[in-house]
Design a protein around this motif. Structure first.
Motif, PDB file in Angstrom:
ATOM      1  N   SER A  26       0.817  -1.207  -0.071  1.00  0.00           N
ATOM      2  CA  SER A  26      -0.116   0.027   0.047  1.00  0.00           C
ATOM      3  C   SER A  26       0.971   1.380  -0.090  1.00  0.00           C
ATOM      4  CB  SER A  26      -1.029   0.031   1.127  1.00  0.00           C
ATOM      5  OG  SER A  26      -1.547   1.204   1.192  1.00  0.00           O
ATOM      6  N   GLU A  27       1.929   1.083   0.676  1.00  0.00           N
ATOM      7  CA  GLU A  27       2.690   2.408   1.150  1.00  0.00           C
ATOM      8  C   GLU A  27       3.343   2.541  -0.404  1.00  0.00           C
ATOM      9  OE1 GLU A  27       2.524   4.663   3.156  1.00  0.00           O
ATOM     10  OE2 GLU A  27       1.045   3.716   4.404  1.00  0.00           O
ATOM     11  N   THR A  30       1.309   3.571  -3.270  1.00  0.00           N
ATOM     12  CA  THR A  30       0.864   5.219  -3.068  1.00  0.00           C
ATOM     13  C   THR A  30       1.966   5.974  -3.616  1.00  0.00           C
ATOM     14  OG1 THR A  30      -0.645   4.418  -1.568  1.00  0.00           O
ATOM     15  CG2 THR A  30      -0.094   6.765  -1.237  1.00  0.00           C
ATOM     16  N   ASN A  31       3.200   5.756  -3.093  1.00  0.00           N
ATOM     17  CA  ASN A  31       4.240   6.471  -3.429  1.00  0.00           C
ATOM     18  C   ASN A  31       4.457   6.522  -4.861  1.00  0.00           C
ATOM     19  OD1 ASN A  31       4.799   7.270  -0.966  1.00  0.00           O
ATOM     20  ND2 ASN A  31       6.781   5.829  -0.877  1.00  0.00           N
ATOM     21  N   LYS A  34       1.696   8.556  -6.437  1.00  0.00           N
ATOM     22  CA  LYS A  34       1.995  10.014  -6.174  1.00  0.00           C
ATOM     23  C   LYS A  34       3.062  10.724  -6.739  1.00  0.00           C
ATOM     24  CE  LYS A  34       1.706  12.914  -2.036  1.00  0.00           C
ATOM     25  NZ  LYS A  34       1.670  13.227  -0.547  1.00  0.00           N
ATOM     26  N   ASN A  75       1.137  13.245   5.774  1.00  0.00           N
ATOM     27  CA  ASN A  75       1.949  12.282   5.065  1.00  0.00           C
ATOM     28  C   ASN A  75       3.324  12.369   5.126  1.00  0.00           C
ATOM     29  OD1 ASN A  75       2.481  14.153   3.238  1.00  0.00           O
ATOM     30  ND2 ASN A  75       0.658  14.025   1.954  1.00  0.00           N
TER      31      ASN A  75
END
Length: 109
Positions: A26-27, A30-31, A34, A75
């Motif tokens: 997930s992390e 997401t990075n 983004k 964040n």
């Protein structure tokens, strides 16, 4: 991608790693979304007898970096979480892939 990872870990009978590995996915994803500047995002989850390798690719040469998040920041802690949970993490030489490794518990190899 979290669901795919969790399903694959279940298939490999590695459910004990599901929560940590899913959070890492997930992390990292997401990075990639983004900071990937619209590039396609790829996920690869592989296992050896002793390790689980998660790789997320975003196609941009800007490597992921640990950041210092302030107390009020919403964040900036994702890679710290990955670093805390995984045995090891890093970025490929070309900066396009961020990866982490989890140790498979003894007796599950």
């Amino acid at each position: 991608m979290r669901r795919i990872t969790r399903t694959q870990l279940c298939h490999w009978d590695l459910t004990t790693l599901s929560d940590d590995a899913t959070l890492a996915v997930s992390e990292l994803v997401t990075n990639a979304i983004k900071h990937g500047k619209g590039q396609p995002v790829g996920l690869r989850v592989r296992r050896s007898p002793y390790e689980l390798l998660i790789e997320v690719t975003d196609g941009t040469p800007s490597p992921a970096q640990l950041r210092s998040a302030g107390v009020a920041d919403e964040n900036g802690r994702g890679l710290f979480l990955v670093a805390a949970l995984a045995r090891k993490w890093g970025v490929s030489k070309d900066g396009r892939t961020t990866w982490c490794i989890f140790q498979i518990p003894e007796g599950m190899a």
